[in-house]
Design a protein around this motif. Structure first.
Motif, PDB file in Angstrom:
ATOM      1  N   GLU A   1      -6.956  -5.839   2.913  1.00 26.35           N
ATOM      2  CA  GLU A   1      -6.901  -4.622   2.099  1.00 26.35           C
ATOM      3  C   GLU A   1      -6.839  -3.371   2.962  1.00 26.35           C
TER       4      GLU A   1
ATOM      5  N   SER B   1      -3.528  -1.178   2.876  1.00 24.57           N
ATOM      6  CA  SER B   1      -3.687   0.194   2.381  1.00 24.57           C
ATOM      7  C   SER B   1      -3.084   1.184   3.373  1.00 24.57           C
TER       8      SER B   1
ATOM      9  N   HIS C   1       3.147  -2.683  -1.469  1.00 24.64           N
ATOM     10  CA  HIS C   1       2.311  -2.552  -2.670  1.00 24.64           C
ATOM     11  C   HIS C   1       1.985  -3.929  -3.250  1.00 24.64           C
TER      12      HIS C   1
ATOM     13  N   LEU D   1      -0.542  -5.675  -1.055  1.00 24.95           N
ATOM     14  CA  LEU D   1      -1.859  -5.076  -1.269  1.00 24.95           C
ATOM     15  C   LEU D   1      -2.462  -5.594  -2.575  1.00 24.95           C
TER      16      LEU D   1
ATOM     17  N   ARG E   1      -5.953  -7.613  -3.003  1.00 21.82           N
ATOM     18  CA  ARG E   1      -7.013  -7.137  -3.907  1.00 21.82           C
ATOM     19  C   ARG E   1      -7.348  -8.194  -4.952  1.00 21.82           C
TER      20      ARG E   1
END
Length: 107
Positions: free
Chosen positions: A76, A80, A93, A96, A100
């Motif tokens: 993460e 990020s 994206h 990520l 998550r």
């Protein structure tokens, strides 16, 4: 005005030198990754990020390796940073989001 121009010139020289050093390291890390030598690839990406902390490809690829290894918190953080470097990257994206999701389902 001379100081501003001199600093810009020095920054351009530094960026050029870093790019010359970064590209071979990135190629090596990607080759290790492609060969399935994941611990070695992770080490190579980390080495590259010490030299160029905002290198998008290294951030993204190391983040995906960490996610695959279920190191979701580290993934993460890296992913990020990758998204911050290139907010238009749909792939970053998505990676990520995967990290998550893994972090919330593994708790």
């Amino acid at each position: 005005m001379g100081n501003v121009g001199q600093r810009a010139f020095q920054n351009a020289r530094l960026q050029k030198r870093q790019k010359a050093e970064v590209l071979p390291l990135l190629g090596h890390a990607l080759q290790l990754h492609k060969m399935g030598l994941f611990p070695e690839a992770q080490a190579a990406y980390r080495q590259l990020l010490q030299l160029a902390p905002n290198q998008f490809i290294a951030l993204h690829m190391l983040g995906t390796l960490e996610s695959d290894a279920k190191n979701y918190q580290q993934a993460e953080l890296l992913l990020s940073r990758a998204v911050a470097v290139d907010p238009r990257s749909a792939e970053a994206h998505m990676s990520l989001g995967v990290a998550r999701n893994g972090a919330t389902t593994s708790r």
